[in-house]
Write a protein that holds these residues in place. Structure first.
Motif, short mmCIF file in Angstrom:
data_model
loop_
_atom_site.label_atom_id
_atom_site.label_comp_id
_atom_site.label_asym_id
_atom_site.label_seq_id
_atom_site.Cartn_x
_atom_site.Cartn_y
_atom_site.Cartn_z
N ALA A 184 0.82 -1.21 0.00
CA ALA A 184 0.00 0.00 0.00
C ALA A 184 0.86 1.26 0.00
CB ALA A 184 -0.94 -0.02 1.21
N VAL A 185 2.17 1.10 0.13
CA VAL A 185 3.10 2.24 -0.01
C VAL A 185 3.66 2.22 -1.44
CG1 VAL A 185 5.32 3.18 0.74
CG2 VAL A 185 3.71 2.26 2.44
N LEU A 201 -0.71 -9.27 -2.89
CA LEU A 201 -1.88 -9.75 -2.14
C LEU A 201 -3.08 -9.85 -3.09
CD1 LEU A 201 -1.73 -7.71 1.23
CD2 LEU A 201 -0.87 -10.03 0.77
N ARG A 202 -4.08 -10.65 -2.69
CA ARG A 202 -5.29 -10.78 -3.51
C ARG A 202 -6.04 -9.43 -3.52
NH1 ARG A 202 -6.19 -15.68 -0.80
NH2 ARG A 202 -7.46 -14.50 0.66
N PRO A 203 -6.79 -9.14 -4.59
CA PRO A 203 -7.45 -7.82 -4.70
C PRO A 203 -8.45 -7.52 -3.58
CG PRO A 203 -8.03 -9.28 -6.55
CD PRO A 203 -6.94 -9.94 -5.80
N ALA A 239 -8.06 4.00 11.50
CA ALA A 239 -8.22 5.20 10.66
C ALA A 239 -9.05 4.80 9.44
CB ALA A 239 -6.85 5.74 10.25
N VAL A 240 -8.41 4.03 8.51
CA VAL A 240 -9.14 3.53 7.33
C VAL A 240 -8.91 2.02 7.21
CG1 VAL A 240 -9.00 5.69 6.02
CG2 VAL A 240 -7.14 4.03 5.87
N SER A 241 -9.69 1.40 6.33
CA SER A 241 -9.52 -0.03 6.09
C SER A 241 -9.83 -0.24 4.62
CB SER A 241 -10.54 -0.80 6.95
OG SER A 241 -10.02 -2.02 7.29
N PHE A 242 -8.83 -0.74 3.86
CA PHE A 242 -9.09 -0.87 2.43
C PHE A 242 -8.45 -2.12 1.84
CE2 PHE A 242 -4.87 0.49 1.32
CZ PHE A 242 -4.54 1.59 2.09
N THR A 243 -8.88 -2.45 0.62
CA THR A 243 -8.33 -3.58 -0.13
C THR A 243 -7.48 -3.03 -1.26
OG1 THR A 243 -10.14 -3.57 -1.71
CG2 THR A 243 -10.46 -4.90 0.29
N PRO A 244 -6.61 -3.86 -1.87
CA PRO A 244 -5.83 -3.37 -3.01
C PRO A 244 -6.71 -2.81 -4.12
CG PRO A 244 -4.90 -5.42 -2.23
CD PRO A 244 -6.16 -5.21 -1.43
N THR A 261 -1.70 -5.57 -11.69
CA THR A 261 -1.73 -7.03 -11.87
C THR A 261 -1.53 -7.66 -10.49
OG1 THR A 261 0.66 -6.91 -12.27
CG2 THR A 261 -0.79 -6.97 -14.22
N TYR A 262 -1.89 -8.93 -10.39
CA TYR A 262 -1.80 -9.60 -9.06
C TYR A 262 -0.95 -10.86 -9.18
CZ TYR A 262 -5.37 -6.33 -7.57
OH TYR A 262 -6.04 -5.17 -7.27
#
Ligand code: VAH
Length: 315
Positions: A184-185, A201-203, A239-244, A261-262
């Motif tokens: 995520a960086v 990581l998986r999407p 704070a936040v929570s997200f997926t790729p 791409t994954y």
């Protein structure tokens, strides 16, 4: 005066900058076991400190009249799995040295814990402060131990032990150091530099995340909170929570051409699948007024701005 151990990791330099604004440049001492950049040398006091060298640490604390210690030295998730013996020494023996010195010198001791202190049998969505913790990484095991022995020293000896469980921290100009949330960086640098990103990581892998400015502010506000307000000594902060795929979609609102791409990394996927999806941080909000300020859109636009500014400087 404040001593920060492991100060050259992802968090130390930024926290030192914030603490120096509050308490004065010479009252915050950064330390690590490697040589800092000239910029860090010039930004305030830096010393060599190895948390495995008890005498060196004791001398530092006494000679510099330290009153607060921020203990950032640790091997994080995926890195720790690749070197369990070193992770055990630094994360457990190093922690014990710091605990003994904090007690002997009556320091206020801050030790970060992590979303990684939970495991596959913990409630994951949301994960409360108090629940089953059976993590499956040496990093997580060592951080649960830090929480338990830190709270023991607080209740038995009155040590002012304070601990925040950090989510994955997102920063533009400091390298993350653990390996699991680091996608995520990197996605921001790749989106700006090549408009293509390969995710390990998986999407749909949802993880709690936080902008580095929120992390530093939470740490400062928690360190300054009057002890009487703290009903716990270890708190989740969210704070936040997200997926790729969610963070990629938000980046595409700025860079529409971004292609993701994954390529699965089974080790890091299994670590991520054992961690919380969302944090319940209601105790921190109630006891000492925690409130994040970066939503996902704000995090994304700030990160892209910072990465672009960095690219300008380097070009
Ligand atoms: C890691 N970024 O991935 C670090 C951190 C909670 C995540 O520990 O290990």
């Amino acid at each position: 005066r404040v001593l920060i151990t492991g100060g050259l990791g992802q968090l130390g330099v930024g926290l030192a900058r914030l603490l120096r604004k509050q308490y004065g440049k010479n009252n915050v001492i950064l330390s690590d076991i490697k040589k800092p950049s000239d910029e860090v040398y010039n930004s305030g006091p830096f010393v060599y400190a190895d948390v495995l060298d008890y005498k060196n640490l004791q001398e530092l604390v006494i000679n510099n009249r330290i009153t607060w210690l921020v203990h950032y030295s640790a091997l994080l998730s995926a890195i720790g799995e690749a070197n369990v013996a070193l992770a055990r020494r630094v994360n457990i023996t190093g922690l014990h040295n710091v605990l003994d010195i904090a007690l002997e010198n009556r320091l206020r001791l801050f030790v970060p814990s992590t979303i990684g202190a939970f495991g596959p049998t913990s409630p994951r969505d949301p994960t409360p402060d108090l629940c089953i913790q059976r993590p499956r990484t040496i990093y997580g095991v060592s951080k649960v131990h830090a929480e338990l022995i830190g709270e023991y020293f607080h209740h038995k000896y009155g040590l002012d032990f304070r601990c925040l469980r950090y989510p994955g921290i997102i920063s533009a100009d400091t390298e993350p150091g653990g390996g699991t949330t680091d996608y995520a960086v990197k996605i921001f640098h790749d989106a700006v530099n090549s408009k293509t990103f390969d995710c390990y990581l998986r999407p749909d892998t949802r993880l709690p995340m936080m902008h580095i400015s929120d992390c530093h502010r939470a740490t400062l506000e928690f360190l300054q909170a009057p002890a009487g307000q703290l009903t716990l000594r270890t708190y989740n902060i969210g704070a936040v929570s997200f997926t790729p795929e969610e963070v990629a979609a938000e980046i595409r609102s700025h860079i529409p051409e971004l292609r993701v791409t994954y390529t699965l990394d089974a080790v890091r996927q299994s670590i991520a699948d054992s961690w919380p999806r969302r944090f319940d941080d209601s105790n921190a909000r109630r006891d000492w007024g925690w409130k994040p300020s970066f939503s996902l859109p704000e995090l994304v636009s700030d990160m892209l701005r910072s990465v672009r500014a960095q690219r300008e400087k380097e070009s």
